[in-house]
Each structure stands twice: as C-alpha cells, then as structure tokens.
Design a protein around this motif. Structure first.
Motif, PDB file in Angstrom:
ATOM      1  N   ARG A 152       0.846  -1.190   0.000  1.00 20.57           N
ATOM      2  CA  ARG A 152       0.000   0.000   0.000  1.00 20.57           C
ATOM      3  C   ARG A 152       0.886   1.245   0.000  1.00 20.57           C
ATOM      4  N   PRO A 153       0.674   2.162  -0.961  1.00 20.68           N
ATOM      5  CA  PRO A 153       1.424   3.420  -0.911  1.00 20.68           C
ATOM      6  C   PRO A 153       1.125   4.144   0.409  1.00 20.68           C
ATOM      7  N   ILE A 154       2.098   4.871   0.879  1.00 19.49           N
ATOM      8  CA  ILE A 154       1.909   5.616   2.121  1.00 19.49           C
ATOM      9  C   ILE A 154       1.454   7.029   1.768  1.00 19.49           C
ATOM     10  N   GLY A 155       0.283   7.390   2.264  1.00 23.10           N
ATOM     11  CA  GLY A 155      -0.216   8.742   2.058  1.00 23.10           C
ATOM     12  C   GLY A 155       0.395   9.668   3.089  1.00 23.10           C
ATOM     13  N   TRP A 156       1.462  10.356   2.714  1.00 21.93           N
ATOM     14  CA  TRP A 156       2.133  11.286   3.633  1.00 21.93           C
ATOM     15  C   TRP A 156       1.422  12.621   3.471  1.00 21.93           C
ATOM     16  N   VAL A 157       0.482  12.899   4.362  1.00 26.49           N
ATOM     17  CA  VAL A 157      -0.482  13.975   4.188  1.00 26.49           C
ATOM     18  C   VAL A 157      -0.142  15.173   5.065  1.00 26.49           C
ATOM     19  N   SER A 158      -0.102  16.329   4.438  1.00 24.35           N
ATOM     20  CA  SER A 158       0.101  17.593   5.147  1.00 24.35           C
ATOM     21  C   SER A 158      -1.201  18.388   5.116  1.00 24.35           C
ATOM     22  N   SER A 159      -1.516  18.988   6.251  1.00 23.39           N
ATOM     23  CA  SER A 159      -2.714  19.829   6.338  1.00 23.39           C
ATOM     24  C   SER A 159      -2.411  21.027   7.235  1.00 23.39           C
ATOM     25  N   LEU A 160      -3.320  21.972   7.219  1.00 26.97           N
ATOM     26  CA  LEU A 160      -3.206  23.146   8.088  1.00 26.97           C
ATOM     27  C   LEU A 160      -4.479  23.280   8.898  1.00 26.97           C
ATOM     28  N   SER A 161      -4.324  23.640  10.163  1.00 26.18           N
ATOM     29  CA  SER A 161      -5.497  23.962  10.970  1.00 26.18           C
ATOM     30  C   SER A 161      -6.022  25.325  10.514  1.00 26.18           C
ATOM     31  N   PRO A 162      -7.258  25.680  10.887  1.00 27.61           N
ATOM     32  CA  PRO A 162      -7.781  26.992  10.480  1.00 27.61           C
ATOM     33  C   PRO A 162      -6.905  28.159  10.932  1.00 27.61           C
ATOM     34  N   ASP A 163      -6.163  27.977  12.046  1.00 25.33           N
ATOM     35  CA  ASP A 163      -5.291  29.067  12.512  1.00 25.33           C
ATOM     36  C   ASP A 163      -3.872  28.957  11.946  1.00 25.33           C
ATOM     37  N   GLY A 164      -3.654  28.039  10.979  1.00 23.48           N
ATOM     38  CA  GLY A 164      -2.385  27.980  10.261  1.00 23.48           C
ATOM     39  C   GLY A 164      -1.337  27.049  10.831  1.00 23.48           C
ATOM     40  N   ASN A 211       0.392  20.259  10.080  1.00 26.03           N
ATOM     41  CA  ASN A 211       0.316  18.872  10.527  1.00 26.03           C
ATOM     42  C   ASN A 211       0.814  18.004   9.378  1.00 26.03           C
ATOM     43  N   LEU A 212       1.622  16.992   9.691  1.00 29.77           N
ATOM     44  CA  LEU A 212       2.135  16.067   8.684  1.00 29.77           C
ATOM     45  C   LEU A 212       2.069  14.664   9.263  1.00 29.77           C
ATOM     46  N   ALA A 213       1.371  13.757   8.581  1.00 37.01           N
ATOM     47  CA  ALA A 213       1.206  12.403   9.099  1.00 37.01           C
ATOM     48  C   ALA A 213       1.122  11.387   7.962  1.00 37.01           C
ATOM     49  N   PRO A 214       1.692  10.182   8.172  1.00 34.61           N
ATOM     50  CA  PRO A 214       1.600   9.121   7.171  1.00 34.61           C
ATOM     51  C   PRO A 214       0.358   8.256   7.393  1.00 34.61           C
ATOM     52  N   TYR A 215      -0.263   7.852   6.289  1.00 38.09           N
ATOM     53  CA  TYR A 215      -1.442   6.979   6.327  1.00 38.09           C
ATOM     54  C   TYR A 215      -1.191   5.790   5.413  1.00 38.09           C
ATOM     55  N   SER A 216      -1.296   4.569   5.975  1.00 36.69           N
ATOM     56  CA  SER A 216      -0.993   3.388   5.173  1.00 36.69           C
ATOM     57  C   SER A 216      -2.184   2.885   4.364  1.00 36.69           C
ATOM     58  N   TYR A 217      -3.372   3.442   4.615  1.00 36.60           N
ATOM     59  CA  TYR A 217      -4.522   3.148   3.755  1.00 36.60           C
ATOM     60  C   TYR A 217      -4.663   4.327   2.800  1.00 36.60           C
ATOM     61  N   PHE A 218      -3.991   4.244   1.660  1.00 39.87           N
ATOM     62  CA  PHE A 218      -3.950   5.357   0.717  1.00 39.87           C
ATOM     63  C   PHE A 218      -3.815   4.810  -0.696  1.00 39.87           C
ATOM     64  N   ASN A 219      -4.454   5.481  -1.654  1.00 41.31           N
ATOM     65  CA  ASN A 219      -4.234   5.122  -3.052  1.00 41.31           C
ATOM     66  C   ASN A 219      -4.893   6.139  -3.983  1.00 41.31           C
TER      67      ASN A 219
END
Length: 196
Positions: free
Chosen positions: A24-36, A39-47
């Motif tokens: 399974r590809p690793i979804g290395w996901v970056s996001s921002l909270s509303p106040d900026g 966050n960076l986290a890997p997800y093993s359920y990704f495609n």
C-alpha cells in the motif's frame, strides 16, 4: 485456512488483513489547521482512484488532527514517501503536539494552489482539495473510521526523475506499507503490455 472476517476469528496474535492487501502506498499527508498550524502524518490506507480527473483517498480512524484540519479547511497535500525519507516519515507518525515538519527535520515547500505546505525533500507531491468524507460504519452503525477523498489540483515532480518524457518511479525508491511493521521499497520496474 479460512476465517470469518466479520467475526475476525483468525486466531493470530495480529490481524493478518493488512499483510494481504499489499503493498500500500503511504499517504504522507500535510494539512493546516484553520489558525495555520501545520500537521504532517503518514497513512498506510492510501491510493489513487481515478485518472481523469485525478482523485486520491486515504483512510483515517479514529478522527485525527489531519481529518479535522481537512474538514475545516478543505485542503491537503500528499508527498511521496521514499526510502531516503523513511526515518522522517516514521517520525511524523508520532502523536505529538509539535510541528511534525520540525520534529522530523523536514523543509516546508510552498504549494501553488492550496495552503498546506509540501515536503520539499520529497520527489513528488500532490495538491488536493477535499471532495468528500465517507463514514465507514461498523456492525452497530458506529463510524470510527473514515475515507477522505480528495481531488488532485496540482502535481509537483522533481525534474531529476523525469527521463524521456516519463517519470522514473523506481529511481525515486518509493516505500510502501506491508503488514505488521514491515515495508517494501520499489527499486526496479518492468513493463507488460495489455492485450488489444
């Protein structure tokens, strides 16, 4: 052997399901909270799930900072996790209250369309907007797992990995999740044409 997947009565110390649907590809996901806050986290359920238009999806359970950020802002990025970045990817899996980019010693690269940054060291990244969050209920109807679907708006590729009009995926050495604490690395590729 056979076992009932609803009862999950396999008899092993660790559920073998994740060791079968691989790699399974690793979804290395970056996001921002509303106040900026990043966050960076890997997800093993990704495609990837659609070629035109491009859609990607990842599973989250239970509700985590990444999912809350995406719900509130509607944006995220995916950065390709590679063998060279394996330790940094693993470090960002920790449940911490600090910036995971800083924790792992990674550089935030600005995105062109969305607000969340990309991992500058990654050879490829996708900029995405939220399409839909789908609850994945259990037998009692309670949803503690979710499928986050995003539409890809922009794609970044390191020019070093483009040869003769093709992306050299094996040269990037992407990593994928297997079962348990095991991973795989793509180091070679081969070609097989579909019959007409």
């Amino acid at each position: 052997m056979f076992y009932d997947a609803v009862k999950n009565d396999h008899g092993f110390a660790i559920d073998p399901f994740k060791a079968i649907v691989v790699p399974r590809p690793i979804g290395w996901v970056s996001s921002l909270s509303p106040d900026g806050k990043s966050n960076l986290a890997p997800y093993s359920y990704f495609n990837a799930f659609s070629q035109s238009p491009h859609y990607v999806a990842f599973g989250s359970g239970p509700r985590k900072d990444t999912m809350r950020n995406i719900e509130e802002t509607g944006e995220f990025t995916f950065s390709l996790a590679t063998f060279d970045l394996r330790e940094q990817m693993n470090a960002t899996s920790a449940h911490v209250s600090v910036d995971e980019f800083e924790l792992a010693g990674l550089t935030k690269a600005p995105s062109q369309i969305v607000r969340p940054p990309r991992v500058a060291e990654s050879p490829a990244s996708l900029e995405c907007c939220l399409h839909r969050i789908v609850p994945l209920p259990d037998d009692d109807g309670k949803a503690e797992n979710f499928l986050i679907i995003g539409r890809v708006l922009g794609i970044h590729i390191d020019d070093r990995f483009i040869h003769d009009g093709r992306v050299d995926t094996a040269a990037m050495r992407p990593i994928a999740r297997l079962g348990y604490s095991e991973y795989a690395t793509v180091t070679e590729s081969w070609r097989m044409r579909r019959p007409d």
